[in-house]
Design a protein around this motif. Sequence first.
Motif, PDB file in Angstrom:
ATOM      1  N   LYS A  25      -8.062  -4.722   5.714  1.00 49.24           N
ATOM      2  CA  LYS A  25      -7.216  -4.579   4.384  1.00 49.24           C
ATOM      3  C   LYS A  25      -8.054  -3.178   3.385  1.00 49.24           C
ATOM      4  O   LYS A  25      -7.100  -2.649   2.923  1.00 49.24           O
ATOM      5  CB  LYS A  25      -7.524  -5.893   3.685  1.00 49.24           C
ATOM      6  CG  LYS A  25      -6.636  -7.024   4.059  1.00 49.24           C
ATOM      7  CD  LYS A  25      -6.505  -8.002   3.240  1.00 49.24           C
ATOM      8  CE  LYS A  25      -5.531  -7.685   2.150  1.00 49.24           C
ATOM      9  NZ  LYS A  25      -4.996  -8.733   1.483  1.00 49.24           N
ATOM     10  N   ILE A  74       0.839   0.495  -4.606  1.00 50.55           N
ATOM     11  CA  ILE A  74      -0.429   0.811  -4.678  1.00 50.55           C
ATOM     12  C   ILE A  74      -0.503   2.314  -4.465  1.00 50.55           C
ATOM     13  O   ILE A  74      -1.394   3.075  -5.330  1.00 50.55           O
ATOM     14  CB  ILE A  74      -1.153   0.127  -3.546  1.00 50.55           C
ATOM     15  CG1 ILE A  74      -1.417  -1.075  -3.603  1.00 50.55           C
ATOM     16  CG2 ILE A  74      -2.696   0.801  -3.645  1.00 50.55           C
ATOM     17  CD1 ILE A  74      -1.962  -2.276  -2.682  1.00 50.55           C
ATOM     18  N   SER A 120      -5.857   4.242  -3.017  1.00 48.37           N
ATOM     19  CA  SER A 120      -6.470   3.398  -4.182  1.00 48.37           C
ATOM     20  C   SER A 120      -6.616   4.347  -5.483  1.00 48.37           C
ATOM     21  O   SER A 120      -7.267   3.549  -6.412  1.00 48.37           O
ATOM     22  CB  SER A 120      -7.533   2.590  -3.717  1.00 48.37           C
ATOM     23  OG  SER A 120      -8.469   3.430  -3.243  1.00 48.37           O
ATOM     24  N   VAL A 146       1.009  -1.154   0.148  1.00 49.27           N
ATOM     25  CA  VAL A 146       0.026   0.062   0.089  1.00 49.27           C
ATOM     26  C   VAL A 146       0.820   1.285   0.151  1.00 49.27           C
ATOM     27  O   VAL A 146       0.562   2.249  -0.598  1.00 49.27           O
ATOM     28  CB  VAL A 146      -0.941   0.017   1.221  1.00 49.27           C
ATOM     29  CG1 VAL A 146      -1.549   1.394   1.360  1.00 49.27           C
ATOM     30  CG2 VAL A 146      -2.086  -1.137   0.990  1.00 49.27           C
ATOM     31  N   PHE A 187      -6.150   0.022   2.272  1.00 52.44           N
ATOM     32  CA  PHE A 187      -6.088   0.087   0.835  1.00 52.44           C
ATOM     33  C   PHE A 187      -6.488   1.528   0.373  1.00 52.44           C
ATOM     34  O   PHE A 187      -6.252   2.036  -0.405  1.00 52.44           O
ATOM     35  CB  PHE A 187      -6.681  -1.064  -0.007  1.00 52.44           C
ATOM     36  CG  PHE A 187      -6.980  -0.746  -1.306  1.00 52.44           C
ATOM     37  CD1 PHE A 187      -6.124  -1.424  -2.320  1.00 52.44           C
ATOM     38  CD2 PHE A 187      -8.320  -0.629  -2.035  1.00 52.44           C
ATOM     39  CE1 PHE A 187      -6.080  -1.252  -3.527  1.00 52.44           C
ATOM     40  CE2 PHE A 187      -8.240  -0.859  -3.265  1.00 52.44           C
ATOM     41  CZ  PHE A 187      -7.292  -0.830  -3.979  1.00 52.44           C
ATOM     42  N   SER A 202     -11.397   1.939  -4.421  1.00 53.20           N
ATOM     43  CA  SER A 202     -12.330   1.451  -3.342  1.00 53.20           C
ATOM     44  C   SER A 202     -13.899   1.831  -3.447  1.00 53.20           C
ATOM     45  O   SER A 202     -14.715   0.807  -2.706  1.00 53.20           O
ATOM     46  CB  SER A 202     -11.866   2.262  -1.859  1.00 53.20           C
ATOM     47  OG  SER A 202     -12.227   3.591  -2.250  1.00 53.20           O
TER      48      SER A 202
END
Length: 621
Positions: free
Chosen positions: A167, A102, A175, A98, A171, A179
């Motif tokens: 999680k 990410i 993201s 993350v 995230f 999401s």
Amino acid sequence: MYTTIHVPKIAVQRLRSFCIRRSVRRCNSNGRGREVFASTDHQLSFSRSRIGEFFQTAPRLENQYTSDHPLQSYMKRVVPTEVLEAVFMDLNQFGDQVAGEINDLGRQVELEPPQLEQYDAWGKRVDRLKTSPAWKKLRDIAAKEGLVEIAFSRLYGPWSRVYQVIKLYLFAPSSGLYSCPLAMTDGAAKVIESSGNMMVFHRAYGHLTSRDPTEFWTSGQWMTERKGGSDVGLGTETVAVHQPDGRYRLYGYKWFSSASDADMSLTLARITDADGRVAEGSQGLSLFYLETRGKHGDLNSIQIQRLKNKLGTRQLPTAELLLDGTLAHKLSDDGRGVATISDMLNITRLHNSLNAVGGMRRMINLAQNYCIHREVFGKKLVHHPLHIQTLARLEIECRGALYLVLELSRLLGLEETNEANEEDQLLLRLLMPVTKLYTAKQAMLVASEGLESFGGQGYIEDTGLPGMLRDAQVLPIWEGTTNVLSLDVLRVLHKTQGKAVRVYVADIKRRLSLAEGNADLQSACRAVSIAANVLMEFTVNSANSELAVLEMAARDYSFSLARIYIGALLIEHAAWVESLSTDVYTAQRWCKKQLNVVTERFASGFYNSESQILERDILFN
């Protein structure tokens, strides 16, 4: 590298005289000088005077799991040891991912927003929605990491939902808003699972809950039409015409369709009778399942009219869609569309809440890292007590919201595995709208205050920080505004005849009992206990009040429910045998704030009939 410029001779002489004097002063003060002019051609080097020698240090993200001590301590206290040991390695690895890959992909998505190509070069309508390559990579990561699948595999029983929420909490802020389609995908899978039509829709369910990127589907949620708002009973104009093969064709205009690139969607429509008439109101709505594309990849009689030009969430393809004979399957019983989507609303409201808390955590993490390196007025920001006090207040707000969301996910996990008793179910029904409305508003507060902690850099788009504030603004709007959800809280009181609040107060008392004998927490316990008792008394006394008075109080009432319950959660955590002094201080500080705002404002005459008249006069006279 030095850049040279040519200036008139007289100007050179004056500059030379000035610079020599300045150079001498530098020698006298610093013990060293610097050659200002080239040897013979009077060229002046401006490189250092042009850009300076100082640059601010950008905040750096660390592992988003291991650096989150409030989250880790909650898990250690609440989650069974065998589950905690089973998920630790995955969360640790994901925390690194993350903060690195990410987060980079999320930033790329923000810089490469979706585009719509409606016609090709020859005038043919194509409606191609172009998204960033990073958007597609985030989709693949979401599938591989099981960000939807975890909740439905039930590998860890009721804790599967908590594991998934953690999680997603890690995230979401990295993201690039991926999401959002995950929220609707999660909600669609929940609706199908709860519908009793798994045999009919097992193919779609399998795609929605797959870990294989080549099989994974996302779902849209196309409920909002041109009249807009949460009143779908009044606002839905889409009609469904029954076909000989048992399917339906949908005709309507979806005004706000998030995740327009989804593989499928759930949507509301009114079924026409033999004469083409439809039933009005919420009771005339049924829920339909549709796939957005046919076997050959062409749109399912759907036209993308335009992409929405939004304040924030620009990474997310949100469009106006025309359904012009779109083939669909009826998912609910006739006229039971609104009731059927209640499961979806619970899921998407939980996602909204975890996005809010994830955003708070990200802003605080960045501000915390920044204050260690940024020097102002002769010392680092971390050594300015006022700055630390400001960030600490945000941290306390974030911790309270985090524990509220985690408790909500625990209750949902119990319900999904048929382990929830009646009290759990009542708490879940009451806390779902309360959690969503409260965390959404507090996310805005933290985003704004956190942005200010970066000074001018917080206002510069290149830093990526302003987008965090813009994206936070949608949270109080999506899945029901603050006022709409406050009225939903009143409906819970009415439908349960006040039992939900009695269960709420009893649960608070149980949590406070865990702190008995802890001298450091006695003052906080008294504050929460008194606030809960007074709120219960207010609820009972208001049961027979005029509806208009209760509506006026609904928003403050909901905020009071949130603040009092968070106080109990923080006290329970602080009473844990392995708690830290900072946990105790967090509970103490929280419980010194105004917990029960509704009763204090009621006593001041905020909700009486005279106030209603005067407030209307303020606005319109």
